[in-house]
Every structure is written in C-alpha cells, then in structure tokens.
Enzyme design. Structure first.
Site, PDB file in Angstrom:
ATOM      1  N   SER A 152       0.810  -1.215   0.000  1.00 38.94           N
ATOM      2  CA  SER A 152       0.000   0.000   0.000  1.00 38.94           C
ATOM      3  C   SER A 152       0.844   1.265   0.000  1.00 38.94           C
ATOM      4  CB  SER A 152      -0.918   0.004   1.234  1.00 38.94           C
ATOM      5  OG  SER A 152      -0.169  -0.188   2.415  1.00 38.94           O
ATOM      6  N   HIS A 197      -2.561  -3.081  -5.843  1.00 38.67           N
ATOM      7  CA  HIS A 197      -3.015  -2.657  -4.522  1.00 38.67           C
ATOM      8  C   HIS A 197      -4.532  -2.801  -4.445  1.00 38.67           C
ATOM      9  CE1 HIS A 197      -3.580   0.795  -1.408  1.00 38.67           C
ATOM     10  NE2 HIS A 197      -3.629  -0.389  -0.829  1.00 38.67           N
ATOM     11  N   GLU A 222      -5.478  -0.380  -7.449  1.00 37.97           N
ATOM     12  CA  GLU A 222      -4.422   0.519  -7.936  1.00 37.97           C
ATOM     13  C   GLU A 222      -3.357  -0.332  -8.612  1.00 37.97           C
ATOM     14  OE1 GLU A 222      -3.320   4.553  -5.680  1.00 37.97           O
ATOM     15  OE2 GLU A 222      -3.166   2.808  -4.384  1.00 37.97           O
ATOM     16  N   ASN A 281      -3.341   6.129  -0.694  1.00 39.37           N
ATOM     17  CA  ASN A 281      -2.840   6.410   0.647  1.00 39.37           C
ATOM     18  C   ASN A 281      -2.142   7.759   0.754  1.00 39.37           C
ATOM     19  OD1 ASN A 281      -3.751   4.234   2.231  1.00 39.37           O
ATOM     20  ND2 ASN A 281      -2.294   2.897   1.195  1.00 39.37           N
TER      21      ASN A 281
END
Length: 296
Positions: free
Chosen positions: A118, A139, A151, A189
């Site tokens: 992540s 991800h 992702e 993130n």
C-alpha cells in the site's frame, strides 16, 4: 493467466485468493503458518456463506471457489508453474525484498510478480529481481471481494505488456483498475493517510472526541465511515507504517505520524485486530463503545 499464487493468508491475502478463486482461477494460497492458512480459509468460507445467504452466489459457486484454492506452507512449492504471484505479506520492506529475491530464484522468468503493497516503492522491490520489467503493484482495497478499486502501480522498469495484462486481468475479476506511477503512498494512501493522521492530531489536540470527529466526517462529508473508525479497520500499525514510508520518501513534515498514533501502536492498541483502538471491539467487531482516550 490461469494459475495464481498469493503469498500471505492474512486479511488482504485471503481476500485476494478468494477473489481469484471465485472467478475460476486456480489459486495457491501460501503462508509459512499452518494456523494462518486455516484461519484464512475459515474466513473465505465464512465470507462465501454470507454471499450465499444474500443470494449473490449459489452453493455450487461456493464449492467451486473453495475447490479452486490449494494451501501451501512452502513458497517454493506454492509458486510452481503459476503465471502470476501476488505478494500480500506484512507491510515491511525488508520482508518484501526477501520474498522477491526468493521468487526471482525459483519462478520462471516469464512469471509476473506483483505486490499488494500500500506504500512501498515497486521500483525498490523490483531492484532485487533480475528482470524488473515483470514486477508491478496490485493494490487491492479491503474487503477485497467487495471493493472495486485496484491501484495498478508501474515501477520505473515495469513493461507496457505486463501493465496491460494486469489491467485486463483486474477487469476479469470485475474490478476497476486505475494505473498510477510509483511514488510514496501512490494515490489512495497519499490522500487518505494524511486525512487520517490529521484526524488523530485533532483528537490529540483535544479539539473534539472520537465520535464527534467521525460524525462530522460522516454527516458533513458523506464518508461511509469516519476516519478514526477506518483507521481501526485498516490497523493502526499499518497506518503508521504507511505514514513512515511517505515521511521518509518525501521528507515533508506533513506526513509525520501523530505522536498519539505512535504511542497507541507501541501500546498494542492496533484497532479491530487487537480488540481496541480508537473504539473498543472487545465485545464485538463493531464499533459500539468509545475507548477512554480524550473523549468529550
């Protein structure tokens, strides 16, 4: 790609294995702990039962999904003759580098190597692989069987062919892949963790209590879950790890973890997984009772 290996039977790993298996892929779930594998398979079975009860899948679909999964405690056995390996181990850079070094030695040269990281650089992970063009980030979001986003992170050397193949594979899983470039935190993130960290700072500075902060974000910003509750579900240790990666990568104080987050992790208050974080989960896995820290 028909044969998949997933490394790590934790929350993300078993969710990824579940998803591939549900869509007909032969899936090897690998973990060094037999106990973790048993727990992961129990979770998958339970999640499938809920899908059956909601009439999203049939009993036959459940049986076929479970039959598509084989468990292994040895990486060398679990990655034999697979087309894709998805690493979903703990968010620790040294561990991931160790795994990818091992994969480079035992996997066929054409096997695509993906990480569910992540925040950790795909380029750095690929640096220990002899042909880094086959390394990519996948991800997934938690819970994997439900969440649509994946992702897809291109490392510096990731090839166009590998990127295209993984994008198409994600679509076959009924996911919505989004291609992003390899910078700390990627997109999800890089935006989410500063928000969570600022929410913790707001609590730390006694501006408001846990429930009040989460209520403002849910009712005022239409978030389905408040940031502090979300942090509990992600895992406060995972949040801290991601923030530390971004702080190290950008050298920018805005990514520095809040001292309260650091203290809570050191105290073992990790959220749902430990039974207590910003909320108390000792009675159930639902946030029903606010813990005593700085509540109004």
């Amino acid at each position: 790609m028909k044969n998949i290996a997933v490394i790590g039977a934790g929350t993300m790993g078993n969710g990824i294995a579940h998803t591939f298996a549900q869509f007909g892929y032969k899936t090897n779930l690998i973990d060094i702990s037999e106990e973790s594998l048993e727990k992961g398979m129990k979770t998958i079975s339970g999640n499938l039962d809920r899908m059956v009860s909601k009439e999203k899948i049939s009993e036959e679909d459940k049986t076929n999904t479970l039959n598509n999964i084989t468990t292994f405690t040895q990486i060398s056995e679990g990655v034999k003759n697979v087309d894709l390996v998805v690493e979903a181990a703990t968010e620790n850079v040294d561990l991931k580098l160790k795994i990818f070094k091992q994969l480079d030695e035992i996997c066929a040269s054409e096997t695509v190597l993906a990480s569910n990281t992540s925040s950790i650089s795909i380029t750095k992970i690929a640096s220990v692989v002899s042909n880094p063009e086959r390394v990519i980030g996948m991800h997934f979001m938690n819970p994997v069987p439900v969440m649509k986003l994946v992702e897809i992170i291109r490392g510096y050397n990731t090839s166009d062919e590998v990127t295209s193949n993984i994008m198409e594979l994600s679509k076959k899983l009924k996911k919505d892949p989004v291609e992003v470039n390899d910078y700390p935190g990627f997109v999800a993130n890089r935006i989410l963790m500063p928000m969570i960290n600022e929410s913790i700072e707001t609590l730390y500075n006694r501006v408001a209590g846990v429930q009040e902060i989460d209520t403002v974000m849910k009712l005022g910003m239409a978030h389905p879950m408040g940031p502090l509750q979300l942090a509990d579900f992600i895992g406060l240790d995972v949040c801290l790890s991601i923030l530390e990666v971004m702080y190290s990568g950008f050298k920018n104080p805005k990514y520095a973890p809040c001292p309260l987050l650091v203290n809570m992790v050191q105290a073992g208050k990790l959220g749902v997984k430990s039974g207590e974080g910003f909320y108390d989960y000792s009675e159930s896995r639902k946030a029903e009772k606010v813990s005593g820290q700085f509540t109004s």
